[in-house]
Enzyme design. Structure first.
Site, PDB file in Angstrom:
ATOM      1  N   ASN A   1       0.869  -1.180   0.000  1.00  0.00           N
ATOM      2  CA  ASN A   1       0.000   0.000   0.000  1.00  0.00           C
ATOM      3  C   ASN A   1       0.902   1.225   0.000  1.00  0.00           C
ATOM      4  O   ASN A   1       1.523   1.531   1.025  1.00  0.00           O
ATOM      5  CB  ASN A   1      -0.902  -0.036   1.243  1.00  0.00           C
ATOM      6  CG  ASN A   1      -1.719   1.238   1.403  1.00  0.00           C
ATOM      7  OD1 ASN A   1      -1.775   2.069   0.498  1.00  0.00           O
ATOM      8  ND2 ASN A   1      -2.353   1.384   2.559  1.00  0.00           N
ATOM      9  N   TRP A   2       0.964   1.877  -1.141  1.00  0.00           N
ATOM     10  CA  TRP A   2       1.884   3.024  -1.256  1.00  0.00           C
ATOM     11  C   TRP A   2       1.336   4.293  -0.608  1.00  0.00           C
ATOM     12  O   TRP A   2       2.029   5.309  -0.526  1.00  0.00           O
ATOM     13  CB  TRP A   2       2.211   3.284  -2.737  1.00  0.00           C
ATOM     14  CG  TRP A   2       3.249   2.334  -3.299  1.00  0.00           C
ATOM     15  CD1 TRP A   2       3.782   1.246  -2.654  1.00  0.00           C
ATOM     16  CD2 TRP A   2       3.869   2.390  -4.588  1.00  0.00           C
ATOM     17  NE1 TRP A   2       4.696   0.626  -3.476  1.00  0.00           N
ATOM     18  CE2 TRP A   2       4.767   1.301  -4.665  1.00  0.00           C
ATOM     19  CE3 TRP A   2       3.746   3.238  -5.695  1.00  0.00           C
ATOM     20  CZ2 TRP A   2       5.543   1.059  -5.805  1.00  0.00           C
ATOM     21  CZ3 TRP A   2       4.511   2.991  -6.828  1.00  0.00           C
ATOM     22  CH2 TRP A   2       5.406   1.912  -6.881  1.00  0.00           C
ATOM     23  N   LYS A   3       0.058   4.263  -0.205  1.00  0.00           N
ATOM     24  CA  LYS A   3      -0.565   5.437   0.425  1.00  0.00           C
ATOM     25  C   LYS A   3      -0.339   6.678  -0.459  1.00  0.00           C
ATOM     26  O   LYS A   3      -0.338   6.553  -1.682  1.00  0.00           O
ATOM     27  CB  LYS A   3      -0.031   5.622   1.854  1.00  0.00           C
ATOM     28  CG  LYS A   3      -0.173   4.326   2.674  1.00  0.00           C
ATOM     29  CD  LYS A   3       0.114   4.502   4.137  1.00  0.00           C
ATOM     30  CE  LYS A   3      -0.051   3.160   4.854  1.00  0.00           C
ATOM     31  NZ  LYS A   3       0.134   3.270   6.303  1.00  0.00           N
TER      32      LYS A   3
ATOM     33  N   HIS B   1      -9.347   1.452   5.303  1.00  0.00           N
ATOM     34  CA  HIS B   1      -8.054   1.628   5.972  1.00  0.00           C
ATOM     35  C   HIS B   1      -8.231   2.581   7.153  1.00  0.00           C
ATOM     36  O   HIS B   1      -9.007   3.540   7.075  1.00  0.00           O
ATOM     37  CB  HIS B   1      -7.017   2.176   4.981  1.00  0.00           C
ATOM     38  CG  HIS B   1      -5.626   2.083   5.515  1.00  0.00           C
ATOM     39  ND1 HIS B   1      -5.150   2.966   6.456  1.00  0.00           N
ATOM     40  CD2 HIS B   1      -4.624   1.206   5.284  1.00  0.00           C
ATOM     41  CE1 HIS B   1      -3.906   2.630   6.768  1.00  0.00           C
ATOM     42  NE2 HIS B   1      -3.565   1.558   6.073  1.00  0.00           N
TER      43      HIS B   1
ATOM     44  N   GLU C   1      -6.538   4.929   8.183  1.00  0.00           N
ATOM     45  CA  GLU C   1      -6.275   6.334   7.866  1.00  0.00           C
ATOM     46  C   GLU C   1      -7.515   6.987   7.247  1.00  0.00           C
ATOM     47  O   GLU C   1      -7.764   8.170   7.454  1.00  0.00           O
ATOM     48  CB  GLU C   1      -5.040   6.434   6.954  1.00  0.00           C
ATOM     49  CG  GLU C   1      -3.768   6.141   7.746  1.00  0.00           C
ATOM     50  CD  GLU C   1      -2.617   5.559   6.942  1.00  0.00           C
ATOM     51  OE1 GLU C   1      -2.679   5.538   5.698  1.00  0.00           O
ATOM     52  OE2 GLU C   1      -1.650   5.088   7.582  1.00  0.00           O
TER      53      GLU C   1
ATOM     54  N   GLU D   1      -5.024  -4.570  10.857  1.00  0.00           N
ATOM     55  CA  GLU D   1      -3.930  -3.609  11.019  1.00  0.00           C
ATOM     56  C   GLU D   1      -4.157  -2.828  12.312  1.00  0.00           C
ATOM     57  O   GLU D   1      -4.918  -1.845  12.316  1.00  0.00           O
ATOM     58  CB  GLU D   1      -3.903  -2.623   9.844  1.00  0.00           C
ATOM     59  CG  GLU D   1      -3.696  -3.271   8.490  1.00  0.00           C
ATOM     60  CD  GLU D   1      -3.177  -2.269   7.473  1.00  0.00           C
ATOM     61  OE1 GLU D   1      -2.074  -2.484   6.972  1.00  0.00           O
ATOM     62  OE2 GLU D   1      -3.850  -1.265   7.204  1.00  0.00           O
TER      63      GLU D   1
ATOM     64  N   GLY E   1       3.129   2.377  10.722  1.00  0.00           N
ATOM     65  CA  GLY E   1       4.114   3.430  10.538  1.00  0.00           C
ATOM     66  C   GLY E   1       4.895   3.789  11.790  1.00  0.00           C
ATOM     67  O   GLY E   1       5.554   4.819  11.835  1.00  0.00           O
TER      68      GLY E   1
ATOM     69  N   SER F   1       3.825  -2.056  10.218  1.00  0.00           N
ATOM     70  CA  SER F   1       5.285  -2.116  10.346  1.00  0.00           C
ATOM     71  C   SER F   1       5.882  -3.459   9.920  1.00  0.00           C
ATOM     72  O   SER F   1       6.893  -3.896  10.471  1.00  0.00           O
ATOM     73  CB  SER F   1       5.712  -1.770  11.775  1.00  0.00           C
ATOM     74  OG  SER F   1       5.352  -0.435  12.098  1.00  0.00           O
TER      75      SER F   1
HETATM   76  P1  13P Z   1       3.382   0.447   7.545  1.00  0.00           P
HETATM   77  O1  13P Z   1       3.847  -0.884   6.968  1.00  0.00           O
HETATM   78  O2  13P Z   1       4.105   1.612   6.993  1.00  0.00           O
HETATM   79  O3  13P Z   1       3.316   0.384   9.033  1.00  0.00           O
HETATM   80  O4  13P Z   1       1.855   0.635   7.040  1.00  0.00           O
HETATM   81  C1  13P Z   1       0.952  -0.392   7.220  1.00  0.00           C
HETATM   82  C2  13P Z   1      -0.289  -0.050   6.511  1.00  0.00           C
HETATM   83  O5  13P Z   1      -1.044   0.816   6.940  1.00  0.00           O
HETATM   84  C3  13P Z   1      -0.587  -0.761   5.261  1.00  0.00           C
HETATM   85  O6  13P Z   1      -1.891  -0.522   4.824  1.00  0.00           O
END
Ligand code: 13P
Length: 248
Positions: free
Chosen positions: A8-10, A95, A97, A165, A171, A210
């Protein structure tokens, strides 16, 4: 079952990132022979170009969100049909976020997951508790309520994927312990079997938060972990392919 490895590149990635995707794509055929499916979910602006760049390699692509409707007056939104048209096979919905930044409730997430199915995409439905919820002993109740409220009513084999998650692990470099992951994935697994019968056991449950090459092997060995949803470590081919190397 195939291990599902999704990047997931966000909100990261410009045209130069297509090279990273091409390098990942070069390993996708071999990964598939080793039982791992690879997917990258780039920002919407890159989806069509990235899908074209990796077409025919075995690397799949996905969107990071979709609107519940097919089209209409929704400025700035992207429909599941548009993601499909741009080459996506998957769409991430719910997600944390988006739940936090855009106030998405589980009812909204469910409508988005159903939109993904309608468009012929595989929704990756995300759930996870906050640190405060875990510290209050509510992690399992919160996550199972999110699962119940976010998944489509019906299920036929292979239709959708869940991703656990924990918000506090995203993160931050903090990873849920294999014991905690086993307990939560076991609870989600039991819920899905209770809801859909034996076929519910075929729904992959990914872990995210992470994940990197140092912790992926142990996480993937944990019961009912069907793959990983990777943020930061998926932004470079090197980081993502190192994870592939340790899991298969
Ligand atoms: P990280 O791997 O950067 O912690 O992010 C996880 C995530 O939110 C994947 O959707």
């Amino acid at each position: 079952m195939t291990i599902v490895l999704v990047g997931n590149w966000k909100m990261n990635g410009l045209e130069a990132s297509l090279d990273e995707a091409r390098q990942i794509a070069a390993e996708a055929g071999d990964a598939s022979r080793r039982g791992v499916s690879l997917t990258i979910c780039p920002p919407a602006t890159l989806l069509a170009r990235l899908s074209e760049a990796v077409a025919g390699t075995g690397l799949s692509t996905g969107g990071q969100d979709c609107h519940a409707r097919v089209s209409g007056p929704h400025t700035g939104d992207v429909s599941a049909e548009m993601l499909k048209d741009a080459g996506a096979a998957y769409v991430i919905v719910g997600h944390s976020e988006r739940r936090a930044d855009h106030g998405e409730t589980s009812a909204i997430v469910k409508a988005k997951a159903e939109a993904g199915l309608r468009a012929g995409l595989t929704p990756i439905i995300c759930v996870g508790e906050t640190r405060a919820e875990r510290e209050a002993g509510k992690a399992e109740a919160v996550v199972l309520a999110q699962v119940e409220g976010s998944i489509p009513d019906g299920f036929a084999s292979g239709q959708f994927i869940l991703a656990y998650e924990p918000v506090w692990a995203i993160g931050t470099g903090l990873v849920a312990s294999p014991q905690d992951v086993a307990i939560m994935h076991g609870a989600i697994h039991n819920f899905l079997v209770g809801r859909f019968g034996p076929i519910g056991a075929t729904i992959p449950i990914l872990y995210g938060g992470s994940v990197n090459a140092q912790n992926a092997a142990e996480l993937l060995k944990t019961a009912h972990v069907g793959g990983a949803l990777v943020g930061g470590a998926s932004l470079t081919a090197d980081g993502f392919l190192k994870i592939l190397k340790v899991i298969a």
